[in-house]
Scaffold this active site. Structure first.
Site, PDB file in Angstrom:
ATOM      1  N   SER A 241       0.865  -1.170   0.000  1.00 23.72           N
ATOM      2  CA  SER A 241       0.000   0.000   0.000  1.00 23.72           C
ATOM      3  C   SER A 241       0.907   1.226   0.000  1.00 23.72           C
ATOM      4  CB  SER A 241      -0.947  -0.038   1.199  1.00 23.72           C
ATOM      5  OG  SER A 241      -1.812   1.079   1.211  1.00 23.72           O
TER       6      SER A 241
ATOM      7  N   TYR B 219      -5.853   7.809  -6.203  1.00 21.59           N
ATOM      8  CA  TYR B 219      -4.866   6.873  -5.670  1.00 21.59           C
ATOM      9  C   TYR B 219      -5.241   6.499  -4.229  1.00 21.59           C
ATOM     10  CZ  TYR B 219      -0.203   4.942  -4.715  1.00 21.59           C
ATOM     11  OH  TYR B 219       0.847   4.124  -4.398  1.00 21.59           O
TER      12      TYR B 219
ATOM     13  N   LYS C 111      -6.149   2.881  -2.445  1.00 21.91           N
ATOM     14  CA  LYS C 111      -5.340   2.360  -1.348  1.00 21.91           C
ATOM     15  C   LYS C 111      -6.122   2.254  -0.042  1.00 21.91           C
ATOM     16  CE  LYS C 111      -1.511   1.628  -3.574  1.00 21.91           C
ATOM     17  NZ  LYS C 111      -1.011   0.244  -3.787  1.00 21.91           N
TER      18      LYS C 111
END
Length: 279
Positions: free
Chosen positions: A134, A148, A152
């Site tokens: 991650s 993004y 994550k």
């Protein structure tokens, strides 16, 4: 005894560093990437200890086929590393629909399908480790990384659940959270046409810092790869492994702030509970 690893996204960055380090110390690696020819020199050097396969993690059928083929070819896979990733650097209004789909399909759905494909094999062999790569951005946020972060934070929530489900089968899962690191990932970030409305906002400030080289990259990519390997060797199975001073500082600050805000709403949270009528 050599350990056998399955790693996605091995053409560069952490995936490449892990592959090189593991082969050098005598382990076996099933390395998957979009262009297997990128690792041909390693294949020539290490022979059968490097198993190569073409893999696009956004292709669900291909994910299941390649994972199954790797287990068949290698017999046992001890560690599965979900490393393939894609980043979009843009404010939420600037990114295109195609970019949004790509980041979610790669980082979230791609990682989910790799784990789902591996679990039946890991259960059958009665042991295994999953390392989900991650980022600090899986627990905190920065302007221009909204999509993004969405991917994550999503995969971290998924893995948090999976870790508890699979522990009874002798399978451990750790979410690895590297900070900003010069792996070349930043240079490969997808971008979008800039909207002038965001120039004088935090999004514009971060964009200028990245362009000017003022955005700090305080971490050593080789040390991060080694820390991941050391974790597996140690046998420890933490749910999360923060790697980098920026990760430690930024994630801690985010957690402290979230807890403070959470506690500030204690009274209203408790006020909506159903109250039993007194007898």
């Amino acid at each position: 005894m050599p350990t056998t690893w399955f790693i996605t996204g091995t053409s560069s960055g952490f995936g490449r560093l892990l592959t090189e380090h593991l082969l050098a110390r005598g382990d076996r690696v099933a390395a998957t990437l979009r262009r297997p020819e990128a690792l041909q020199a390693l294949r020539d050097r290490y022979g059968d200890r490097l198993w190569l396969a073409r893999l696009d993690v956004t292709d669900t059928a291909q994910v299941h086929r390649v994972v199954t083929d790797a287990f068949k070819a290698l017999g046992t896979i001890d560690v599965v590393v979900n490393n393939a990733g894609y980043g979009v650097f843009a404010s939420v209004e600037e990114a295109s629909d195609e970019q949004i789909r790509q980041v979610i399909d790669t980082n979230l759905l791609g990682s989910i399908h790799v784990i789902r494909a591996a679990l039946p094999h890991l259960r059958a062999q009665g042991h295994g480790r999953i390392l989900q790569v991650s980022t600090a951005g899986g627990q905190t946020t920065y302007p221009n990384f909204g999509y993004y972060h969405a991917s994550k934070w999503g995969i971290e929530g998924f893995c948090d659940t999976v870790a508890r489900e699979i522990a009874p089968f002798g399978i451990g899962l750790t979410i690895v959270e590297p900070g900003a690191t010069p792996t070349g990932f930043g240079g490969s970030l997808a971008t979008a046409p800039v909207m002038p409305e965001y120039e004088d906002t935090p999004a514009g400030e971060v964009r200028r810092a990245l362009a000017d080289g003022a955005f700090p990259l305080p971490n050593d990519p080789r040390k991060i790869a080694e820390a991941m390997i050391d974790l597996v060797d140690s046998g420890a199975v933490p749910l999360r492994l923060p790697l980098g001073p920026d990760t430690y500082k930024d994630v801690r600050a985010s957690l402290v702030a979230r807890l403070a805000e959470h506690d500030a709403h204690r009274d209203v949270a408790l006020s909506v509970a159903v109250r039993e009528e007194s007898a």
